[in-house]
Scaffold this motif. Structure first.
Motif, PDB file in Angstrom:
ATOM      1  N   LYS A  70       0.829  -1.204   0.000  1.00 10.36           N
ATOM      2  CA  LYS A  70       0.000   0.000   0.000  1.00 10.36           C
ATOM      3  C   LYS A  70       0.864   1.255   0.000  1.00 10.36           C
ATOM      4  CE  LYS A  70      -4.153  -1.598   2.382  1.00 10.36           C
ATOM      5  NZ  LYS A  70      -4.717  -1.672   3.734  1.00 10.36           N
ATOM      6  N   TYR A  71       1.939   1.215   0.784  1.00 11.46           N
ATOM      7  CA  TYR A  71       2.731   2.431   0.989  1.00 11.46           C
ATOM      8  C   TYR A  71       4.209   2.186   0.744  1.00 11.46           C
ATOM      9  CZ  TYR A  71      -1.599   2.993   3.601  1.00 11.46           C
ATOM     10  OH  TYR A  71      -2.916   3.001   3.953  1.00 11.46           O
ATOM     11  N   GLU A 219      -0.832   1.766   7.929  1.00  9.29           N
ATOM     12  CA  GLU A 219      -0.930   3.209   7.673  1.00  9.29           C
ATOM     13  C   GLU A 219      -0.217   4.037   8.736  1.00  9.29           C
ATOM     14  OE1 GLU A 219      -5.145   3.992   7.439  1.00  9.29           O
ATOM     15  OE2 GLU A 219      -5.366   4.063   9.627  1.00  9.29           O
ATOM     16  N   ALA A 236       2.041  15.732   2.225  1.00  7.08           N
ATOM     17  CA  ALA A 236       0.964  15.531   1.240  1.00  7.08           C
ATOM     18  C   ALA A 236       1.531  15.310  -0.157  1.00  7.08           C
ATOM     19  CB  ALA A 236       0.014  16.732   1.250  1.00  7.08           C
ATOM     20  N   ARG A 239       2.961  10.224  -2.770  1.00 10.06           N
ATOM     21  CA  ARG A 239       1.847   9.576  -3.463  1.00 10.06           C
ATOM     22  C   ARG A 239       1.490   8.249  -2.810  1.00 10.06           C
ATOM     23  NH1 ARG A 239       1.734  10.549  -9.734  1.00 10.06           N
ATOM     24  NH2 ARG A 239       1.892  12.819  -9.694  1.00 10.06           N
ATOM     25  N   ARG A 241       1.187   7.103  -0.001  1.00  8.79           N
ATOM     26  CA  ARG A 241       1.075   7.448   1.426  1.00  8.79           C
ATOM     27  C   ARG A 241      -0.342   7.180   1.913  1.00  8.79           C
ATOM     28  NH1 ARG A 241      -2.351  11.590   1.387  1.00  8.79           N
ATOM     29  NH2 ARG A 241      -2.153  13.235  -0.170  1.00  8.79           N
ATOM     30  N   PRO A 242      -0.502   7.090   3.229  1.00  4.52           N
ATOM     31  CA  PRO A 242      -1.858   6.941   3.762  1.00  4.52           C
ATOM     32  C   PRO A 242      -2.622   8.269   3.668  1.00  4.52           C
ATOM     33  CG  PRO A 242      -0.204   6.844   5.527  1.00  4.52           C
ATOM     34  CD  PRO A 242       0.539   7.007   4.246  1.00  4.52           C
ATOM     35  N   PRO A 243      -3.940   8.232   3.917  1.00  9.68           N
ATOM     36  CA  PRO A 243      -4.751   9.458   3.883  1.00  9.68           C
ATOM     37  C   PRO A 243      -4.237  10.498   4.888  1.00  9.68           C
ATOM     38  CG  PRO A 243      -6.146   7.508   4.137  1.00  9.68           C
ATOM     39  CD  PRO A 243      -4.746   7.039   4.233  1.00  9.68           C
ATOM     40  N   LEU A 244      -4.485  11.761   4.600  1.00  8.63           N
ATOM     41  CA  LEU A 244      -3.929  12.842   5.424  1.00  8.63           C
ATOM     42  C   LEU A 244      -4.351  12.760   6.885  1.00  8.63           C
ATOM     43  CD1 LEU A 244      -4.120  15.807   2.877  1.00  8.63           C
ATOM     44  CD2 LEU A 244      -2.146  14.393   3.510  1.00  8.63           C
ATOM     45  N   GLU A 245      -5.535  12.227   7.148  1.00  8.45           N
ATOM     46  CA  GLU A 245      -5.961  12.197   8.553  1.00  8.45           C
ATOM     47  C   GLU A 245      -5.069  11.295   9.413  1.00  8.45           C
ATOM     48  OE1 GLU A 245      -8.024  11.559   5.996  1.00  8.45           O
ATOM     49  OE2 GLU A 245      -9.202   9.725   6.324  1.00  8.45           O
TER      50      GLU A 245
END
Ligand SMILES: *Cc1c(COP(=O)(O)O)cnc(C)c1O
Length: 420
Positions: A70-71, A219, A236, A239, A241-245
């Motif tokens: 995923k990352y 994540e 940010a 690419r 990367r996990p979601p910003l939250e």
């Protein structure tokens, strides 16, 4: 290219004229991309404008696609990838980390860098972690982490390792510095543990001088590794990367360790990644040819490689398995081989030489880092290593084998003389 030349030296022996330590060149596409980046001056991976050329972010995307992870996080070296993965996985000062004893110095170094204590695990005759010793040390030490190093590309039974970790509640970080594109039973190394770490140092599978990559599906580990690597608040721009939250949970609690990948490094690697599988296939051919040549030499033996091990051999290891040879004669064998152009390394030398140091040289680990490591002591004592550049031809492999056969004959003759 072929560099074989069995022309005799005055002493009558064969000589190999290639330079086994010569790296493979950077493909033209990589050179062009690097030059373009230098013309733009944008060598730093982050920019504050929207036009930044995100070579590092693109590489991370492409490597995570290759790995099916995923990352992915690019960093400045393989050793830093290991350190950051340990920190991001939650290793704290004083924690114990199990490490197989046959590995390269940056591995115990990364554990020490994280303030943790390495617990060394013995190896077996395939040169991988001995699973009985791993089980015993896991139980005795109560370690919650394992840094599994596929040193020189040797891969243990991953079904057994994964089951063992699950049994003991151990988080595994994989050191894939020698297994980029290699796997066990059809699954890539770097995808078994909580994180997989890779090196792109010049003598690994793809070459950017210095560089490292971390892959993970976790994540929180990914966000922490990005922040730790030194993203400032520009994360940010990643690419893969996990979601910003997810970063919101960690951004005020995570130090910036400034271990970023440079854009230049990423540009060089992006041109090589598409060639990786092809290169690994060629390495497997070279290994097979040389292994076959060496199998006929008395006193030399190669570790067994099970069918499940889909290895990507950029080097070959063999042991000098002749009990009549003591240290002096093994040293003579190595010296003779080198004098005739075959630069082999020996893991048994009393003092660390070049890249090659051994667990008993890492004295900073302190007593009790592993207790006795009888197999490692015995096996490394006899272990030699040859790098396999991609340009080696079948004829080159033949010449190397002739040189080693002659060097072995001299070492054995010296042993006979000594004991006669
Ligand atoms: C090269 C290597 C590393 C570290 O990589 P660097 O990029 O040189 O820091 C880690 N483990 C093994 C087994 C290696 O060979």
């Amino acid at each position: 290219m072929t560099v074989s030349d069995a022309r005799s030296e005055p002493d009558g022996g064969a000589v190999f004229r290639g330079d086994l330590s010569a790296p493979d060149p950077i493909p033209e596409a990589g050179i062009e991309a690097a030059v373009k980046l230098m013309r733009d001056g944008r060598l730093f991976r982050y920019g504050e404008d929207r036009d930044t050329i995100p070579e590092a972010a693109l590489l991370e995307q492409e490597f995570s696609d290759y790995m099916g992870s995923k990352y992915c996080v690019g960093v400045n070296s393989g050793g830093c990838a290991l350190f950051l993965a340990l920190k991001a996985a939650g290793v704290e000062a004083g924690d114990k980390v199990l490490v197989n004893a046959f590995t390269l110095a940056p591995v115990p170094g990364a554990v020490a860098h994280a303030g943790a204590q390495a617990v060394l695990v013995d190896i077996d005759k395939r040169l991988v972690a001995d699973l009985d010793d791993l089980e015993r040390k896991a139980a005795e030490s109560g370690a919650r982490f394992l840094m599994l190093s596929y040193m020189r590309g040797h891969i243990p039974d991953m079904d057994a390792v994964t089951a063992l970790c699950a049994r003991h509640g151990i988080v595994m970080i994989e050191d894939c510095a020698h297994t980029m594109g290699a796997g066990w039973n059809g699954r890539l190394t770097g995808s078994f543990g909580k994180a997989g770490c890779f090196s792109t140092q010049t003598f690994k599978h793809i070459n950017s001088g210095e560089g490292g990559l971390i892959v993970t599906d976790d994540e929180d580990l990914a966000a922490r590794a990005i922040l730790l690597s030194g993203s400032y608040m520009l994360y940010a721009q990643h690419r893969a990367r996990p979601p910003l939250e997810v970063f919101e949970r960690h951004r005020f609690a995570t130090p910036n360790c400034s271990m970023r990948m440079s854009g230049l490094v990423a540009a060089l690697l992006r041109a090589q990644l598409p060639l990786l599988d092809e290169r690994n296939a060629r390495w497997r051919q070279i290994y097979a040819v040389l292994a076959d040549e060496l199998s006929g030499i008395e006193g030399i033996s190669l570790p067994q490689r099970p069918a499940e091990e889909d290895f990507a051999p950029s080097s070959l290891q063999f042991s000098v398995a002749d009990r009549s040879l003591d240290d002096r004669q093994i040293a003579l064998f190595v010296d003779e081989a080198i004098a005739h152009g075959v630069h082999i390394k020996w893991f048994g030398a009393a003092d660390p030489v070049g890249f090659t140091s051994r667990h008993d040289h890492w004295r900073y680990l302190g007593e009790g880092a592993g207790g006795g490591l009888p197999n490692a002591d015995r096996l490394l004592h006899q272990l030699c290593d040859i790098r396999l550049p991609l340009w080696l031809s079948d004829e080159d492999c033949h010449t190397i084998a002739v040189v080693l056969r002659e060097a072995m004959a001299k070492a054995r003759a010296a042993a006979v003389k000594l004991y006669a």
